[in-house]
Design an enzyme around this catalytic site. Structure first.
Site, PDB file in Angstrom:
ATOM      1  N   ASN A 172       1.890   4.182   0.070  1.00  7.62           N
ATOM      2  CA  ASN A 172       2.659   4.345  -1.158  1.00  7.62           C
ATOM      3  C   ASN A 172       1.726   4.098  -2.334  1.00  7.62           C
ATOM      4  OD1 ASN A 172       5.227   4.447  -2.848  1.00  7.62           O
ATOM      5  ND2 ASN A 172       4.407   2.444  -3.422  1.00  7.62           N
ATOM      6  N   TYR A 176       2.793  -0.089 -11.131  1.00  5.76           N
ATOM      7  CA  TYR A 176       3.431  -1.353 -11.446  1.00  5.76           C
ATOM      8  C   TYR A 176       2.476  -2.147 -12.335  1.00  5.76           C
ATOM      9  CZ  TYR A 176       5.424   0.261  -7.031  1.00  5.76           C
ATOM     10  OH  TYR A 176       5.963   1.044  -6.034  1.00  5.76           O
ATOM     11  N   ARG A 177       2.971  -2.596 -13.478  1.00  3.79           N
ATOM     12  CA  ARG A 177       2.087  -3.310 -14.384  1.00  3.79           C
ATOM     13  C   ARG A 177       1.554  -4.577 -13.726  1.00  3.79           C
ATOM     14  NH1 ARG A 177       7.295  -4.864 -17.446  1.00  3.79           N
ATOM     15  NH2 ARG A 177       7.464  -7.128 -17.117  1.00  3.79           N
ATOM     16  N   TRP A 190       6.451  -5.319  -9.360  1.00  2.00           N
ATOM     17  CA  TRP A 190       7.175  -4.240  -8.688  1.00  2.00           C
ATOM     18  C   TRP A 190       8.650  -4.633  -8.611  1.00  2.00           C
ATOM     19  CZ3 TRP A 190       3.506  -4.174  -3.901  1.00  2.00           C
ATOM     20  CH2 TRP A 190       3.620  -5.342  -3.161  1.00  2.00           C
ATOM     21  N   GLU A 237       1.726  10.325  -1.936  1.00  2.00           N
ATOM     22  CA  GLU A 237       1.556  10.888  -3.270  1.00  2.00           C
ATOM     23  C   GLU A 237       0.263  11.678  -3.400  1.00  2.00           C
ATOM     24  OE1 GLU A 237       4.441   7.500  -3.803  1.00  2.00           O
ATOM     25  OE2 GLU A 237       2.606   7.834  -2.650  1.00  2.00           O
ATOM     26  N   ASP A 286       7.972  -3.824 -23.332  1.00  2.00           N
ATOM     27  CA  ASP A 286       8.165  -2.747 -22.356  1.00  2.00           C
ATOM     28  C   ASP A 286       8.544  -1.420 -23.004  1.00  2.00           C
ATOM     29  OD1 ASP A 286       8.306  -1.707 -19.739  1.00  2.00           O
ATOM     30  OD2 ASP A 286       9.154  -3.587 -19.027  1.00  2.00           O
TER      31      ASP A 286
END
Length: 486
Positions: A172, A176-177, A190, A237, A286
């Protein structure tokens, strides 16, 4: 397109890259400059390469995908409007037939990706030209920015975080920051609904504490973008990137972890996520335009850092929209539109406007044929993957231009009876939603803004829209140049 540098050359040749040579701080100043660029006219809304970052030799790249043109160029297209047609044409989609035929078409698409795509492994890679291991590891050599004044620390915001499903071993890639704690540790944000978090849950059920991982920064711009794509579970991906490029993505094995990363990445951070070591992450300014409050997330322990000899650090700035992430999301929207049409054939178009920050508002136009069809579409969309988190879905008729907000809201407020045409319910919501009284669960609204049939309780005659006679429009068109030149 093998790497970020090739894409930057393309952007520069088209006037889409601005090299910022003025000395700037990685903390806050880059955010302010990028924020202004994102909200400017095309004259200054460029990809920004900060070549003179105070205290560092490594430049920072922001706003890479921050316009429709740059996002389209990432795919080798002229506009994002071409993306849906390109996806459809790849498999000659026929949006007709039974629901089983349509579902099978979607299945065949992903099956074909797996069968027709290969990933090539190499032994030597540009991303491993410079190596730091063990005591040499120090994340502070990277110009990791602090973006907003109340942020909990510096953040990596454009990562490809690579993990493997502990059960199926499938890869995967998620975005995610990552918050910097110290020279050897990051925090992984996550969220509950993400595949990376699912890997954590699976690992916990199997009694596994440490999840090997790698963070790739840069590479083919599609490798970056695909990390935000909500693909079916366990679909690789990077295979999708290979399928699109018609060329295998080249991968190289990490030096200290059983993970393969894109060989042409700029920087790679190797390590493992300790799911039992949780620290308070945040706050963070954000994409919602608000600070995400502190919450516990797992620690990523770094075992190695590898990079090119003269690397570039890519970053994205989030904040009050519109920002760069809007265009990344718009590409996701255009990519998945053909699949939505497969599952819900009456859909004509969709739009997730920037002020809805993705999960807050989905506009849908449909070809309405029978009573209750709009509400059927609302229910169907709430049952599809990440669309289940959408707070508001508005369905309009197919002749409404969803990109014209004046037209959209004129139709909504003129066509809706708030008692008859509104669905209110509770359900799952995005973890970043701050308005709900409870985390992850809250109120949702569906609005039927279509023309009403008598079977839907409308006993009057629906009025006709005021429009000019086409012949008059044509005649005035012929005279318009002379009129406006007076």
């Amino acid at each position: 397109m093998k790497d970020l540098r090739e894409f930057l050359d393309l952007l520069e040749s088209k006037g889409e890259l601005k090299r910022v040579r003025v000395s700037v701080s990685k903390d806050l100043e880059i955010t302010e400059i990028t924020n202004r660029a994102c909200k400017s006219d095309p004259q200054f809304n460029k990809a920004l390469l900060f070549e003179n970052v105070e205290g560092y030799k490594i430049p920072i790249l922001t706003n890479l995908f921050g316009s429709e043109r740059r996002m389209a160029l990432c795919f080798g297209l002229n506009s994002l409007s071409e993306l849906s047609e390109k996806v459809k044409d790849l498999l000659n989609f026929d949006l007709k037939g039974s629901v089983f035929d349509l579902l099978n078409t979607g299945y065949e698409f992903f099956k074909r990706i797996k069968e027709a795509t290969s990933l090539k492994t190499v032994n030597n890679a540009p991303c491993q030209e410079v190596l730091f291991v063990e005591d040499e590891v120090d994340l502070r050599i990277l110009p990791i920015p602090k973006f907003w004044p109340q942020d909990g620390g510096p953040y990596l915001t454009l990562p490809q975080l690579i993990t493997h499903n502990p059960l199926t071993k499938k890869r995967n890639v998620g975005m995610y920051r990552l918050q910097l704690i110290d020279e050897k540790r990051l925090l992984v944000h996550w969220q509950t609904h993400k595949n990376g978090r699912e890997h954590e849950d699976i690992a916990r059920s199997l009694g596994i504490r440490k999840i090997p991982c790698a963070v790739a920064l840069g590479g083919d711009p599609l490798c970056i973008w695909v990390a935000v794509l909500p693909l079916p579970i366990d679909l690789d991906e990077y295979m999708l990137v290979s399928f699109w490029r018609r060329e295998a993505v080249r991968l190289v094995k990490c030096k200290t972890q059983p993970i393969y990363v894109p060989a042409f990445s700029e920087i790679v951070i190797e390590g493992y996520v300790d799911i039992e070591d949780r620290r308070m992450e945040g706050p963070f300014g954000d994409h919602t335009g608000y600070y995400t409050p502190q919450a516990p997330y797992p620690v990523l322990n770094v075992t190695a850092i590898t990079m090119r000899k003269n690397p570039i650090l890519p970053a994205t700035v989030t904040g009050i929209p519109p920002m760069e992430d809007y265009w990344m999301g718009k590409a996701v929207e255009r990519f998945f539109l053909p699949f939505l049409k497969l599952l819900i054939p009456e859909i004509n178009d969709i739009n997730m406007p920037s002020f809805g920050v993705f999960h807050n508002l989905l506009l849908v136009s449909i070809k309405k044929r029978y009573p209750g069809q709009a509400k059927k579409v609302i229910s169907a969309l709430w049952g599809l993957g990440m669309l289940a988190l959408t707070k508001a879905i508005v369905v309009l008729d197919e002749d409404v231009d969803l990109k014209n907000m004046d037209e959209v809201f004129w139709h909504i407020f003129g066509s809706v009876d708030w008692i008859r045409d509104v669905i209110l319910m509770e359900g799952p919501i995005d973890e970043l939603d701050h308005a709900s009284s409870k985390a992850l669960y809250g109120g949702k609204i569906g609005i039927d803004a279509t023309r009403k049939f008598k079977e839907e309780g409308y006993t009057r005659t629906w009025p006709e829209i005021v429009r000019m006679d086409p012949e008059i429009v044509k005649r005035v068109d012929e005279k318009w140049k002379a009129i406006t030149s007076l």
